[in-house]
Design an enzyme around this catalytic site. Structure first.
Site, PDB file in Angstrom:
ATOM      1  N   HIS A 217       1.714  -5.955  -7.960  1.00 35.98           N
ATOM      2  CA  HIS A 217       0.550  -5.746  -7.105  1.00 35.98           C
ATOM      3  C   HIS A 217       0.236  -6.948  -6.204  1.00 35.98           C
ATOM      4  O   HIS A 217      -0.042  -6.761  -5.016  1.00 35.98           O
ATOM      5  CB  HIS A 217      -0.693  -5.378  -7.923  1.00 35.98           C
ATOM      6  CG  HIS A 217      -1.768  -4.771  -7.068  1.00 35.98           C
ATOM      7  ND1 HIS A 217      -1.715  -3.491  -6.582  1.00 35.98           N
ATOM      8  CD2 HIS A 217      -2.917  -5.292  -6.576  1.00 35.98           C
ATOM      9  CE1 HIS A 217      -2.772  -3.243  -5.839  1.00 35.98           C
ATOM     10  NE2 HIS A 217      -3.517  -4.316  -5.817  1.00 35.98           N
ATOM     11  N   TYR A 221      -0.362  -8.239  -1.385  1.00 39.14           N
ATOM     12  CA  TYR A 221      -1.194  -9.170  -0.616  1.00 39.14           C
ATOM     13  C   TYR A 221      -0.346 -10.251   0.046  1.00 39.14           C
ATOM     14  O   TYR A 221      -0.728 -10.776   1.103  1.00 39.14           O
ATOM     15  CB  TYR A 221      -2.269  -9.756  -1.531  1.00 39.14           C
ATOM     16  CG  TYR A 221      -3.216  -8.680  -1.988  1.00 39.14           C
ATOM     17  CD1 TYR A 221      -4.237  -8.236  -1.161  1.00 39.14           C
ATOM     18  CD2 TYR A 221      -3.045  -8.043  -3.215  1.00 39.14           C
ATOM     19  CE1 TYR A 221      -5.077  -7.203  -1.545  1.00 39.14           C
ATOM     20  CE2 TYR A 221      -3.876  -7.012  -3.619  1.00 39.14           C
ATOM     21  CZ  TYR A 221      -4.895  -6.597  -2.778  1.00 39.14           C
ATOM     22  OH  TYR A 221      -5.707  -5.561  -3.149  1.00 39.14           O
ATOM     23  N   HIS A 368       0.309   7.160  -0.566  1.00 36.25           N
ATOM     24  CA  HIS A 368      -0.587   6.012  -0.541  1.00 36.25           C
ATOM     25  C   HIS A 368       0.147   4.744  -0.140  1.00 36.25           C
ATOM     26  O   HIS A 368      -0.305   3.989   0.727  1.00 36.25           O
ATOM     27  CB  HIS A 368      -1.229   5.823  -1.920  1.00 36.25           C
ATOM     28  CG  HIS A 368      -1.811   4.462  -2.123  1.00 36.25           C
ATOM     29  ND1 HIS A 368      -2.984   4.046  -1.514  1.00 36.25           N
ATOM     30  CD2 HIS A 368      -1.378   3.390  -2.861  1.00 36.25           C
ATOM     31  CE1 HIS A 368      -3.251   2.804  -1.862  1.00 36.25           C
ATOM     32  NE2 HIS A 368      -2.285   2.383  -2.673  1.00 36.25           N
ATOM     33  N   PHE A 369       1.293   4.506  -0.772  1.00 36.18           N
ATOM     34  CA  PHE A 369       2.027   3.268  -0.516  1.00 36.18           C
ATOM     35  C   PHE A 369       2.476   3.180   0.945  1.00 36.18           C
ATOM     36  O   PHE A 369       2.343   2.135   1.589  1.00 36.18           O
ATOM     37  CB  PHE A 369       3.237   3.184  -1.449  1.00 36.18           C
ATOM     38  CG  PHE A 369       4.061   1.947  -1.248  1.00 36.18           C
ATOM     39  CD1 PHE A 369       3.632   0.721  -1.724  1.00 36.18           C
ATOM     40  CD2 PHE A 369       5.274   2.004  -0.576  1.00 36.18           C
ATOM     41  CE1 PHE A 369       4.386  -0.424  -1.537  1.00 36.18           C
ATOM     42  CE2 PHE A 369       6.032   0.867  -0.381  1.00 36.18           C
ATOM     43  CZ  PHE A 369       5.592  -0.353  -0.865  1.00 36.18           C
ATOM     44  N   HIS A 370       3.003   4.288   1.469  1.00 34.59           N
ATOM     45  CA  HIS A 370       3.465   4.249   2.855  1.00 34.59           C
ATOM     46  C   HIS A 370       2.311   4.111   3.843  1.00 34.59           C
ATOM     47  O   HIS A 370       2.467   3.480   4.893  1.00 34.59           O
ATOM     48  CB  HIS A 370       4.279   5.512   3.157  1.00 34.59           C
ATOM     49  CG  HIS A 370       5.678   5.456   2.652  1.00 34.59           C
ATOM     50  ND1 HIS A 370       6.000   5.650   1.327  1.00 34.59           N
ATOM     51  CD2 HIS A 370       6.861   5.213   3.281  1.00 34.59           C
ATOM     52  CE1 HIS A 370       7.305   5.543   1.171  1.00 34.59           C
ATOM     53  NE2 HIS A 370       7.856   5.271   2.332  1.00 34.59           N
ATOM     54  N   ARG A 431       7.483  12.312  -7.764  1.00 35.84           N
ATOM     55  CA  ARG A 431       8.198  11.406  -6.873  1.00 35.84           C
ATOM     56  C   ARG A 431       9.467  10.937  -7.596  1.00 35.84           C
ATOM     57  O   ARG A 431       9.716  11.288  -8.733  1.00 35.84           O
ATOM     58  CB  ARG A 431       7.329  10.213  -6.491  1.00 35.84           C
ATOM     59  CG  ARG A 431       6.955   9.285  -7.647  1.00 35.84           C
ATOM     60  CD  ARG A 431       6.194   8.085  -7.153  1.00 35.84           C
ATOM     61  NE  ARG A 431       5.803   7.188  -8.242  1.00 35.84           N
ATOM     62  CZ  ARG A 431       5.839   5.863  -8.166  1.00 35.84           C
ATOM     63  NH1 ARG A 431       6.258   5.292  -7.062  1.00 35.84           N
ATOM     64  NH2 ARG A 431       5.461   5.121  -9.179  1.00 35.84           N
ATOM     65  N   ARG A 432      10.268  10.160  -6.891  1.00 38.98           N
ATOM     66  CA  ARG A 432      11.510   9.607  -7.441  1.00 38.98           C
ATOM     67  C   ARG A 432      12.457  10.704  -7.919  1.00 38.98           C
ATOM     68  O   ARG A 432      13.124  10.576  -8.936  1.00 38.98           O
ATOM     69  CB  ARG A 432      11.219   8.618  -8.568  1.00 38.98           C
ATOM     70  CG  ARG A 432      10.499   7.372  -8.077  1.00 38.98           C
ATOM     71  CD  ARG A 432      10.321   6.340  -9.149  1.00 38.98           C
ATOM     72  NE  ARG A 432       9.854   5.070  -8.577  1.00 38.98           N
ATOM     73  CZ  ARG A 432       9.613   3.975  -9.264  1.00 38.98           C
ATOM     74  NH1 ARG A 432       9.809   3.981 -10.576  1.00 38.98           N
ATOM     75  NH2 ARG A 432       9.212   2.873  -8.688  1.00 38.98           N
TER      76      ARG A 432
END
Length: 539
Positions: A217, A221, A368-370, A431-432
Site C-alpha cells: 500500500h 503513495y 478501483h486500482f486502474h 479478477r485474475r
C-alpha cells in the site's frame, strides 16, 4: 547554472519510463480483448498470464520508478539550484535498475514468471525475475540516497531557511521509498530468491504476503507523491495563481509519509495468517491516511480558485470556467481530481473491514486500482511530461492541442473501461482469471460490460499513441525553447518554519515506532510458532 547533464539524466529516465508504458498499454489492450471471450482465436491461458504479469511489472514498477527518479533528479537541481550530487553515482543507479528490468523481462516475456506483479507464493517465477526485481529496487536506492544527500547539502548551506517545497516533497518520497521497499526486499532476498534457486525447499507464504503488505500500500503513495508535488508546486503557476498554503502542503507530505507506512493489512483481510485485531488496527490507519488527501484536495482546489478569480472568474463557480483548460498541466489536474474523487470512494470500500469481503478478489479491485493509478496518477505524469519535455529537450512542445486531446481521450477511455469493472465486481466476476465464460446466465449478464470495457481499452491505446507521438515529435523538432521550470509562489511563504515542518528527523523516529507496532509481532509470530511452508506450484 549549466544543467545540461542533469537534463540528459532526467530525460533518459523519462524515456525508459514511457517506453515501458507504451509496451504495457499494448499488452493491456490484448488482455481486455482476450478475457472477454469474444475472440476465440486470441485465447491463450499462457499468453494471457504472461501478458498480465509483464503489464503489471512495466506499469507498476518500471514506468513509475524511472519516472519518479527522472522527475526527482530535475526537481532537485532546479529547485535547489544545485548540480546533481555525484552524477556517476546517479548513472550507476540507472544502470543497475535498467539491468534489473532486462533480466526480469526475459522470464516474463518467455512465460516463466507469470506470477502477476505481486508475485505471491506459492506461485514461483524463474530466479532471473526475482534477481531483476531486486536490482531495480537497488538501483532506485541510489536515487533515494542522492535526494537525501542533496537535501542535506542545501540545508547545511542555508541554515534555518525553509527547504524549497518541491525538494521537501521529493525528499519525503525518497524517505518513504527506503522505508517501504524494505519489506519487499526482505521477502525477495531471504525467501523468494533462495527458494527459486533451490537453496531451500519450502517457504511460508503467510510471511511472504505479510512482508509484501509492508510495501504494497505505501508504494501507491510513492507513485502518487510526484503528482502531489506537481499539484502544489507547478500547477498553481501554470494556472496563473498562487499556492494557497505552503505550510498545509508540508503538513500533507509529512502525514502521507507517516501514516501510509504502518498500514497494508487491508490487502490481507481474507487471509488467515494475521489476527483480526491487527487487521482492524491497519484498517483504522488506512482511514487516517485519507486525511492528507483531504488536505491536498482543499489546498489544491483553493489554489485553483485563486487562479480562476485572478483570471476574472465571477460568482460561486465562475472561477472554474476561467481556468486555462488549454494548459495540459491544468487540464491534467482537473481530470485527475475527478478520477481521484470516484476512485477514493472505492478505496474507502476496500479499506472497510466488512465491505471489503463483498468486493475482494473481484473485478471491482481492478477497476478501483486502474482508476486511481492509471487515472489520477498516470494522467498527472502526462501533464508533467508535457511541461518538462520542452525544458529538457530545448524544443517547444510539438502540439498543445494534441496534448489536450490526448488527456481528454485518456480520461474518457479510463472512465469507460473502469466503470464496467466496478459493476462486474458487484455482479461477482472474479479478477485474475483468463476467461469469464462461466455459464450462460452469468455470461449474458456480463457481456454488455465486457463490450464496453473493450471500447474503453481501445480508446486508451489510441491515447497512449498520441502521447508517444507528441513527445517524439517534440524531441526531434527544429525550433528552440529556452525556458526553465517555474515553481509556484505562496501566499504564506514563511521566512521561518518550525523544525518539524522543515526536517524529517522527528518523523523518522515516529515512523520507526509505528512500523514496530504495526508489523513487529505480525512478522515475529512466524518465527515463534510452527508453520507449514509451500513448495513449488507452477509458473
Amino acid at each position: 547554472m549549466d544543467n545540461a547533464a542533469e537534463k540528459k539524466l532526467a530525460l533518459t529516465h523519462f524515456w525508459v519510463a514511457f517506453g515501458a508504458f507504451a509496451l504495457a498499454c499494448v499488452m493491456g489492450g490484448y488482455q481486455v480483448i482476450e478475457r472477454s471471450g469474444f475472440f476465440k482465436i486470441l485465447e491463450s491461458r499462457e499468453v494471457y498470464y504472461a501478458s498480465v504479469s509483464t503489464h503489471g511489472v512495466l506499469m507498476g514498477f518500471v514506468l513509475t520508478t524511472f519516472f519518479i527518479m527522472g522527475f526527482g533528479y530535475y526537481v532537485a537541481t532546479s529547485s535547489l539550484k544545485l548540480p546533481v550530487w555525484n552524477k556517476t553515482f546517479a548513472w550507476t543507479g540507472f544502470g543497475v535498475a535498467l539491468t534489473g528490468v532486462v533480466l526480469a523481462a526475459l522470464p516474463l516475456l518467455g512465460g516463466a514468471a507469470s506470477v502477476m506483479f505481486t508475485f505471491y507464493p506459492p506461485l514461483q517465477a524463474h530466479p532471473l525475475f526475482y534477481i531483476g526485481a531486486t536490482l531495480l529496487v537497488v538501483g532506485s536506492w541510489f536515487w533515494a540516497v542522492t535526494m537525501i544527500l542533496m537535501y542535506m547539502q542545501w540545508k547545511k548551506a542555508n541554515p534555518g531557511q525553509p527547504v524549497p517545497l518541491a525538494m521537501f516533497a521529493t525528499t519525503a518520497n525518497a524517505i518513504l521509498w527506503l522505508w517501504t521497499s524494505a519489506g519487499v526486499a526482505a521477502e525477495v532476498l531471504f525467501q523468494l530468491i533462495p527458494w527459486a534457486l533451490g537453496f531451500i525447499d519450502t517457504i511460508d507464504p503467510g510471511l511472504a504476503r505479510t512482508l509484501f503488505a509492508w510495501t504494497l500500500h505505501p508504494i501507491v503513495y510513492f507513485w502518487l507523491i510526484p503528482t502531489y508535488t506537481a499539484f502544489y508546486t507547478l500547477v498553481p503557476k501554470q494556472a496563473g495563481g498562487y499556492l494557497f498554503s505552503d505550510i498545509m502542503a508540508r503538513a500533507a507530505f509529512i502525514l502521507l509519509v507517516v501514516f501510509s507506512l504502518p498500514i497494508g493489512f487491508h490487502h490481507l483481510y481474507m487471509d488467515p495468517e494475521q489476527n483480526h485485531g491487527w487487521k482492524i488496527l491497519h484498517a483504522i490507519g488506512t482511514f487516517v491516511v485519507t486525511l492528507p488527501t483531504f488536505v491536498t484536495g482543499f489546498t489544491v482546489i483553493a489554489s485553483l480558485e485563486i487562479a480562476g478569480r485572478l483570471r476574472g472568474g465571477k460568482g460561486l463557480f465562475g472561477w472554474i470556467a476561467a481556468l486555462p483548460w488549454h494548459n495540459p498541466m491544468v487540464l491534467a489536474i482537473i481530470l485527475g481530481l475527478l478520477m481521484l474523487i470516484f476512485g477514493g470512494f472505492g478505496g474507502l470500500v476496500n479499506a472497510s473491514y466488512a465491505m471489503n469481503a463483498m468486493v475482494h478478489n473481484t473485478a471491482w479491485i481492478s477497476g478501483h486500482f486502474h482508476l486511481i493509478f492509471g487515472g489520477t496518477t498516470i494522467i498527472m505524469y502526462f501533464g508533467i511530461a508535457y511541461y518538462f519535455w520542452p525544458v529538457l529537450t530545448g524544443k517547444p512542445l510539438f502540439s498543445n492541442s494534441l496534448a489536450t486531446t490526448q488527456l481528454w481521450t485518456w480520461f474518457v477511455g479510463m472512465v469507460i473501461m473502469t466503470t464496467p469493472w466496478h459493476i462486474l465486481g458487484l455482479l461477482g466476476q472474479p479478477r485474475r482469471i483468463d476467461s469469464v465464460n462461466y455459464n450462460n446466465l452469468l455470461t449474458l449478464s456480463w457481456e454488455p460490460y465486457e463490450v464496453t470495457m473493450i471500447f474503453g481499452g481501445l480508446i486508451l491505446i489510441f491515447s497512449a499513441g498520441l502521447l508517444m507521438y507528441n513527445l517524439y515529435k517534440t524531441q526531434t523538432g527544429t525550433e528552440v525553447f529556452s525556458g526553465e521550470v517555474e515553481y509556484a509562489e505562496q501566499f504564506d511563504s514563511p521566512d521561518y518554519l518550525p523544525g518539524y515542518l522543515n526536517s524529517f528527523t522527528l518523523w523518522n523516529i515516529v515512523i520507526g515506532v509505528f512500523m514496530l507496532i504495526a508489523f513487529g509481532y505480525p512478522i515475529l509470530q512466524f518465527f515463534l510458532m510452527e508453520t507449514f511452508g509451500s513448495g513449488r506450484w507452477g509458473v
